[in-house]
Design an enzyme around this catalytic site. Structure first.
Site, PDB file in Angstrom:
ATOM      1  N   GLU A 168      12.573 -16.198  17.000  1.00 26.49           N
ATOM      2  CA  GLU A 168      12.294 -15.216  15.943  1.00 26.49           C
ATOM      3  C   GLU A 168      13.054 -15.497  14.640  1.00 26.49           C
ATOM      4  O   GLU A 168      13.179 -14.652  13.776  1.00 26.49           O
ATOM      5  CB  GLU A 168      12.649 -13.803  16.417  1.00 26.49           C
ATOM      6  CG  GLU A 168      11.634 -12.959  17.152  1.00 26.49           C
ATOM      7  CD  GLU A 168      10.783 -13.596  18.253  1.00 26.49           C
ATOM      8  OE1 GLU A 168      11.226 -14.552  18.937  1.00 26.49           O
ATOM      9  OE2 GLU A 168       9.662 -13.130  18.419  1.00 26.49           O
ATOM     10  N   TYR A 170      16.346 -16.257  14.318  1.00 23.13           N
ATOM     11  CA  TYR A 170      17.775 -15.927  14.303  1.00 23.13           C
ATOM     12  C   TYR A 170      18.609 -17.216  14.378  1.00 23.13           C
ATOM     13  O   TYR A 170      18.065 -18.321  14.462  1.00 23.13           O
ATOM     14  CB  TYR A 170      18.099 -14.963  15.452  1.00 23.13           C
ATOM     15  CG  TYR A 170      17.497 -13.585  15.236  1.00 23.13           C
ATOM     16  CD1 TYR A 170      17.907 -12.787  14.166  1.00 23.13           C
ATOM     17  CD2 TYR A 170      16.501 -13.089  16.077  1.00 23.13           C
ATOM     18  CE1 TYR A 170      17.349 -11.532  13.958  1.00 23.13           C
ATOM     19  CE2 TYR A 170      15.939 -11.834  15.873  1.00 23.13           C
ATOM     20  CZ  TYR A 170      16.367 -11.059  14.808  1.00 23.13           C
ATOM     21  OH  TYR A 170      15.818  -9.822  14.589  1.00 23.13           O
ATOM     22  N   ARG A 218      15.757 -17.323  25.158  1.00 24.67           N
ATOM     23  CA  ARG A 218      14.488 -17.018  24.465  1.00 24.67           C
ATOM     24  C   ARG A 218      14.269 -18.075  23.393  1.00 24.67           C
ATOM     25  O   ARG A 218      14.989 -18.135  22.391  1.00 24.67           O
ATOM     26  CB  ARG A 218      14.525 -15.612  23.857  1.00 24.67           C
ATOM     27  CG  ARG A 218      13.189 -15.220  23.295  1.00 24.67           C
ATOM     28  CD  ARG A 218      12.909 -13.761  23.457  1.00 24.67           C
ATOM     29  NE  ARG A 218      11.572 -13.444  22.999  1.00 24.67           N
ATOM     30  CZ  ARG A 218      11.245 -12.333  22.373  1.00 24.67           C
ATOM     31  NH1 ARG A 218      12.146 -11.407  22.148  1.00 24.67           N
ATOM     32  NH2 ARG A 218      10.005 -12.115  21.992  1.00 24.67           N
ATOM     33  N   HIS A 256      10.738 -14.041  11.913  1.00 25.86           N
ATOM     34  CA  HIS A 256      10.463 -12.762  11.243  1.00 25.86           C
ATOM     35  C   HIS A 256       9.920 -12.962   9.830  1.00 25.86           C
ATOM     36  O   HIS A 256       9.205 -12.119   9.314  1.00 25.86           O
ATOM     37  CB  HIS A 256      11.719 -11.897  11.182  1.00 25.86           C
ATOM     38  CG  HIS A 256      12.053 -11.264  12.509  1.00 25.86           C
ATOM     39  ND1 HIS A 256      11.089 -10.752  13.348  1.00 25.86           N
ATOM     40  CD2 HIS A 256      13.232 -11.078  13.139  1.00 25.86           C
ATOM     41  CE1 HIS A 256      11.672 -10.273  14.439  1.00 25.86           C
ATOM     42  NE2 HIS A 256      12.966 -10.469  14.342  1.00 25.86           N
ATOM     43  N   ALA A 258       7.841 -15.278   8.978  1.00 25.87           N
ATOM     44  CA  ALA A 258       6.519 -15.911   9.034  1.00 25.87           C
ATOM     45  C   ALA A 258       5.485 -14.980   8.396  1.00 25.87           C
ATOM     46  O   ALA A 258       5.582 -13.761   8.509  1.00 25.87           O
ATOM     47  CB  ALA A 258       6.138 -16.215  10.478  1.00 25.87           C
ATOM     48  N   GLN A 343       4.804   1.886  14.203  1.00 26.03           N
ATOM     49  CA  GLN A 343       5.189   2.966  13.285  1.00 26.03           C
ATOM     50  C   GLN A 343       6.476   3.689  13.663  1.00 26.03           C
ATOM     51  O   GLN A 343       7.210   4.109  12.780  1.00 26.03           O
ATOM     52  CB  GLN A 343       4.037   3.972  13.163  1.00 26.03           C
ATOM     53  CG  GLN A 343       3.010   3.532  12.137  1.00 26.03           C
ATOM     54  CD  GLN A 343       1.810   4.455  12.090  1.00 26.03           C
ATOM     55  OE1 GLN A 343       0.721   4.069  12.473  1.00 26.03           O
ATOM     56  NE2 GLN A 343       2.005   5.664  11.637  1.00 26.03           N
ATOM     57  N   ALA A 388      -2.460  15.859  17.915  1.00 30.45           N
ATOM     58  CA  ALA A 388      -1.450  16.926  17.935  1.00 30.45           C
ATOM     59  C   ALA A 388      -1.781  17.917  19.044  1.00 30.45           C
ATOM     60  O   ALA A 388      -0.936  18.273  19.874  1.00 30.45           O
ATOM     61  CB  ALA A 388      -1.403  17.633  16.576  1.00 30.45           C
TER      62      ALA A 388
HETATM   63  P1  NAP Z   1      -2.421   8.788   1.918  1.00 28.39           P
HETATM   64  O1  NAP Z   1      -1.577   7.703   2.429  1.00 28.39           O
HETATM   65  O2  NAP Z   1      -1.771  10.028   1.470  1.00 28.39           O
HETATM   66  O3  NAP Z   1      -3.275   8.169   0.726  1.00 28.39           O
HETATM   67  C1  NAP Z   1      -4.167   8.914  -0.019  1.00 28.39           C
HETATM   68  C2  NAP Z   1      -4.506   8.131  -1.287  1.00 28.39           C
HETATM   69  O4  NAP Z   1      -5.351   8.911  -2.081  1.00 28.39           O
HETATM   70  C3  NAP Z   1      -3.318   7.762  -2.101  1.00 28.39           C
HETATM   71  O5  NAP Z   1      -3.434   6.392  -2.417  1.00 28.39           O
HETATM   72  C4  NAP Z   1      -3.413   8.637  -3.353  1.00 28.39           C
HETATM   73  O6  NAP Z   1      -2.921   7.780  -4.328  1.00 28.39           O
HETATM   74  C5  NAP Z   1      -4.872   9.002  -3.420  1.00 28.39           C
HETATM   75  N1  NAP Z   1      -5.151  10.376  -3.836  1.00 28.39           N
HETATM   76  C6  NAP Z   1      -4.516  11.505  -3.446  1.00 28.39           C
HETATM   77  N2  NAP Z   1      -5.102  12.585  -4.019  1.00 28.39           N
HETATM   78  C7  NAP Z   1      -6.130  12.127  -4.753  1.00 28.39           C
HETATM   79  C8  NAP Z   1      -7.117  12.764  -5.563  1.00 28.39           C
HETATM   80  N3  NAP Z   1      -7.158  14.076  -5.723  1.00 28.39           N
HETATM   81  N4  NAP Z   1      -8.027  11.971  -6.169  1.00 28.39           N
HETATM   82  C9  NAP Z   1      -7.992  10.636  -6.025  1.00 28.39           C
HETATM   83  N5  NAP Z   1      -7.081  10.005  -5.290  1.00 28.39           N
HETATM   84  C10 NAP Z   1      -6.165  10.737  -4.653  1.00 28.39           C
HETATM   85  O7  NAP Z   1      -3.486   9.208   2.967  1.00 28.39           O
HETATM   86  P2  NAP Z   1      -4.496   8.380   3.851  1.00 28.39           P
HETATM   87  O8  NAP Z   1      -4.763   7.023   3.369  1.00 28.39           O
HETATM   88  O9  NAP Z   1      -5.628   9.308   3.976  1.00 28.39           O
HETATM   89  O10 NAP Z   1      -3.746   8.239   5.206  1.00 28.39           O
HETATM   90  C11 NAP Z   1      -3.341   9.389   5.898  1.00 28.39           C
HETATM   91  C12 NAP Z   1      -2.254   9.053   6.874  1.00 28.39           C
HETATM   92  O11 NAP Z   1      -2.836   8.305   7.928  1.00 28.39           O
HETATM   93  C13 NAP Z   1      -1.162   8.191   6.323  1.00 28.39           C
HETATM   94  O12 NAP Z   1      -0.122   8.984   5.798  1.00 28.39           O
HETATM   95  C14 NAP Z   1      -0.724   7.425   7.523  1.00 28.39           C
HETATM   96  O13 NAP Z   1       0.310   8.099   8.184  1.00 28.39           O
HETATM   97  C15 NAP Z   1      -1.929   7.405   8.429  1.00 28.39           C
HETATM   98  N6  NAP Z   1      -2.487   6.043   8.460  1.00 28.39           N
HETATM   99  C16 NAP Z   1      -1.666   4.987   8.598  1.00 28.39           C
HETATM  100  C17 NAP Z   1      -2.179   3.725   8.631  1.00 28.39           C
HETATM  101  C18 NAP Z   1      -1.286   2.541   8.808  1.00 28.39           C
HETATM  102  O14 NAP Z   1      -1.668   1.465   8.534  1.00 28.39           O
HETATM  103  N7  NAP Z   1      -0.088   2.698   9.265  1.00 28.39           N
HETATM  104  C19 NAP Z   1      -3.516   3.529   8.504  1.00 28.39           C
HETATM  105  C20 NAP Z   1      -4.343   4.623   8.342  1.00 28.39           C
HETATM  106  C21 NAP Z   1      -3.814   5.869   8.306  1.00 28.39           C
HETATM  107  P3  NAP Z   1      -3.027   8.004  -5.911  1.00 28.39           P
HETATM  108  O15 NAP Z   1      -2.703   9.435  -6.089  1.00 28.39           O
HETATM  109  O16 NAP Z   1      -2.051   7.060  -6.514  1.00 28.39           O
HETATM  110  O17 NAP Z   1      -4.415   7.629  -6.257  1.00 28.39           O
HETATM  111 FE1  SF4 Z   2       5.865   1.078  18.904  1.00 30.52          FE
HETATM  112 FE2  SF4 Z   2       4.900   3.092  20.335  1.00 30.52          FE
HETATM  113 FE3  SF4 Z   2       3.435   2.071  18.359  1.00 30.52          FE
HETATM  114 FE4  SF4 Z   2       3.865   0.718  20.644  1.00 30.52          FE
HETATM  115  S1  SF4 Z   2       2.717   2.632  20.395  1.00 30.52           S
HETATM  116  S2  SF4 Z   2       4.033  -0.097  18.601  1.00 30.52           S
HETATM  117  S3  SF4 Z   2       5.953   1.307  21.099  1.00 30.52           S
HETATM  118  S4  SF4 Z   2       5.379   3.122  18.155  1.00 30.52           S
END
Ligand code: NAP
Ligand code: SF4
Length: 678
Positions: A168, A170, A218, A256, A258, A343, A388
């Site tokens: 990785e 290290y 490893r 890491h 990469a 996450q 939820a």
């Molecule tokens: P978000 O991360 O809050 O993004 C919403 C986007 O919309 C932002 O880019 C915001 O940026 C824009 N926005 C907000 N209000 C707006 C408005 N009234 N008009 C136009 N643009 C507006 O929400 P999301 O993409 O819906 O994701 C929701 C949650 O899902 C995330 O917080 C995350 O936890 C989860 N998620 C995570 C992943 C991941 O890859 N880890 C993937 C999918 C979802 P601007 O205001 O700059 O335009």
């Molecule tokens: Fe990490 Fe849990 Fe997501 Fe697996 S499911 S990657 S252990 S947070």
């Protein structure tokens, strides 16, 4: 009843002086608990639960042999006899259940995020601001002794052995590869010199501690960096380590730094097992396969085909401590599968927070989030079958409450039903499967296609009502936004037709996901075949690769659509995505020529396309479809207003409570925490 379907997983591994009860290794994972002695009771509970859950061999998070090797300032170190007492809590908790445990010795080298960093050559890494000092001959010899001292203390603390972290990217990996090792002395130059440090450590530990002690190494089987080793180099090192006295050889994939992903969810399962199988041909010690192995069928196939002698999983044991026991007793459908999202585990570690798990909030919190059987069963309504609500319903029911789950649509899963259709997010199916099985096992009364109102809830006489009604996508409110070519992300992911030229409004996690979804035709084969994935990322598929670090040119398929991804903020797009996965999404969109615009103001939608303004200049994006990914709004109309009298107690969780930070990690944790208290 014990299963024969997974006979290879459950077969003991005899090492001569000791036996590991099955072929499953819980791999090293830094939880953050190992860095402070006062957290060791929690760390012991964490490991104890996983040993109880059936893992044969467990490996701790990385512990440094000295101060120069710290990953973070004042990181976990084992260099005095005073370290024995807290570690004994851990080894005792594991041995109680008949499992074995190794202490991982990790010297971070130039990956250390602290000013004392050292390395083979004074070359700064792209992931730490500190430039390392080149180690002198004397420093190297002293460091070998530090490894020996740590191994001796580990033995006194009750560990069955050590794992020496040599992958990785290290310290030892830095010496093994020309990528960082540019020395001209006996520790640099040809592979025989570059491996001297690692080999001398193994020899010295073996000499000091004797035969009856596991030494696992490893080794990086695929560096995935320029000037990285070839498979021939890897085999030379593996043979030398074997001669020096290792007991087990573990697989490491990718440094890491990469720029090829190795563990995120879009990496196909068991993508790297061919490289492990190649090395295994050349050594007699048992070899462990690793990376993106998360379910028993994959593990069994690797073992049955002889590609490896053991399988290692780290994150899957955060997701489900009882992975092995469930496998052994034909309850695979009850496994809470790691979806490789990073996450709550790695993203936490990189922010110096305690690691936990998105799908299992108890991970790392075994002594704090406890589900005790209730003495007074209550009648509980959970409204909303997203994650939820599913978390709240299943935890409450497992505690003995009488739970009814109301879901307005025809299926449970909520936003996960949208996520699971994104290419590379197929693992999200598993979480829905897990919760469905839990609903059944815990006896939740599930009422689908049922939109309840307050009167019905009150009439049914519930003691508690948990409002988990989630969110609706936020609509775009500009001139022309009612036009049919303006679609919400939910409509698109459910299959609404989308034109060839698209503007995606909003560049959060969902904007990125939707852009990736639109780049390719809907997946014919899910998930992506390993070799197709390797071609796309430039990984040499030849297990006996001669390319530097196992990399070759990436073959990018032309995108099927022209896509603009837009946001109002002036910050770089994707800056808020996960630390360990965001770069993968940004790279994917860049490779596929998605045009990313920031500082955008949305003006109007016309038949010609989308009118925007950037830096005061009006522009027309000639697009056929506009997909709105502008966040969400909470649905919370079931919640009583302040002062309103109700028969039941009302609680609100997840997106319904707070849409601005809609987040599955928070949603599942809130559901579990609430249900643990009712
Ligand atoms: P978000 O991360 O809050 O993004 C919403 C986007 O919309 C932002 O880019 C915001 O940026 C824009 N926005 C907000 N209000 C707006 C408005 N009234 N008009 C136009 N643009 C507006 O929400 P999301 O993409 O819906 O994701 C929701 C949650 O899902 C995330 O917080 C995350 O936890 C989860 N998620 C995570 C992943 C991941 O890859 N880890 C993937 C999918 C979802 P601007 O205001 O700059 O335009
Ligand atoms: Fe990490 Fe849990 Fe997501 Fe697996 S499911 S990657 S252990 S947070």
């Amino acid at each position: 009843m014990t299963t024969t379907r997974y006979a290879n997983i459950l077969k003991p591994l005899h090492l001569g002086f000791t036996t590991i009860k099955n072929r499953v290794v819980m791999g090293s994972m830094h939880t953050g608990l190992e860095d402070r002695f006062y957290n060791y009771p929690k760390l012991a509970a964490y490991f104890g639960e996983r040993a109880k859950g059936g893992a044969g061999l467990l490996i701790t998070g990385g512990i440094s042999p000295n101060r120069q090797g710290w990953l973070l300032p004042a990181g976990g170190t084992m260099n005095t006899l005073g370290d024995i007492a807290p570690h004994r809590l851990v080894t005792h908790a594991v041995h109680k259940h008949g499992a074995k445990i190794l202490l991982q010795i990790l010297h971070a080298g130039r990956y250390g995020y602290q000013p004392f960093v050292v390395s083979a050559s004074p070359i700064k890494s792209p992931i730490s601001p500190f430039k390392p000092r080149e180690m002198s001959d004397k420093q190297i010899l002293n460091t070998i002794q530090d490894y020996v001292r740590t191994a001796s203390i580990a033995k006194k603390a009750g560990y069955d052995g050590v794992e020496i972290m040599g992958s990785e990217g290290y310290l030892l990996n830095q010496f093994l590869s020309r990528h960082v090792n540019q020395r001209a002395d006996r520790w640099g130059g040809p592979i025989e010199n570059r491996m001297r440090f690692a080999v001398e450590i193994v020899k010295a530990i073996r000499e000091e501690i004797g035969e009856k002690f596991i030494i696992c190494f490893r080794l990086s089987l695929l560096d995935l960096v320029h000037d990285g080793n070839t498979m021939q180099d890897v085999i030379t090192v593996a043979k030398a380590l074997e001669k020096a006295g290792i007991t087990l050889l573990n697989t490491g994939i990718g440094w890491h730094e990469a720029r090829i992903p190795t563990i995120v969810t879009s990496v196909p399962r068991a993508a790297f097992v061919d490289y492990t199988a190649e090395v295994k041909k050349h050594v007699a010690v048992p070899v462990i396969a690793s990376n993106r192995i998360n379910m028993p069928d994959t593990a069994e196939e690797i073992l049955a085909s002889g590609q490896a002698d053991m399988v290692q999983m780290a994150r899957p044991f955060l997701a489900d401590a009882f992975w092995v026991n469930k496998t052994a007793t034909n309850r695979v459908d009850e496994i809470n599968t790691c979806i490789a999202c990073n996450q709550a585990c790695l993203d936490h570690t990189f922010k110096n927070q305690r690691a936990t798990c998105l799908v299992n909030p108890r991970a790392g919190y075994e002594t704090e989030l406890v589900y005790v059987k209730t003495k007074k069963a209550k009648s509980i309504a959970v409204v909303g079958g997203g994650v939820a609500g599913l978390s709240a319903a299943t935890v409450a029911a497992s505690r003995g409450h009488d739970v009814t789950l109301f879901e307005a649509s025809h299926e449970v899963g909520g936003q996960f039903n949208l996520a699971k259709v994104i290419p590379g997010k197929e693992e999200f199916h598993e979480t829905i499967r897990y919760f469905k099985v839990q609903l059944e096992k815990t006896g939740v009364d599930v009422r689908l296609n049922t939109k309840v109102n307050r009167e019905q809830l009150e009439r049914e006489g519930f003691d508690e009502v948990i409002v988990a009604t989630g969110v609706v996508p936020r609509a775009l409110k500009i001139e022309g936004s009612q036009a049919p070519q303006v679609l919400s992300y939910a409509e698109v992911l459910r299959g609404a037709p989308v034109g060839d030229r698209v503007a995606v409004i909003g560049a959060g996690g969902i904007g990125f996901d939707v852009s990736e979804f639109l780049l390719k035709p809907p997946h014919q084969v899910q998930p992506q075949p390993v070799n197709e994935w390797k071609r796309e990322w430039g990984v040499d598929p030849n297990p006996n690769y001669v390319s530097e670090g196992g990399m070759q040119g990436a073959e990018i398929e032309a995108p099927i659509r022209e896509i603009y991804l837009l946001q109002r903020k002036k910050t770089p797009l994707g800056a808020g995505l996960g630390k360990t996965s965001g770069w993968v999404h940004r790279a994917q969109l860049k490779k596929h020529a998605v045009r990313m615009l920031r500082g955008v103001q949305y003006k109007s939608v016309t038949d010609e396309g989308l009118w925007i303004e950037v830096d005061g200049h009006a522009q027309l994006l000639r697009v056929d479809s506009i997909v709105v990914c502008a966040g969400q709004e909470s649905v919370k109309d079931l919640m009583p207003l302040a002062g309103e009298n109700t028969l039941a107690q009302y609680h609100i969780i997840g997106g319904a409570k707070l849409a601005a930070e809609l987040d599955a990690k928070r949603a599942i944790r809130e559901g579990a925490e609430l249900a643990a208290k009712l």
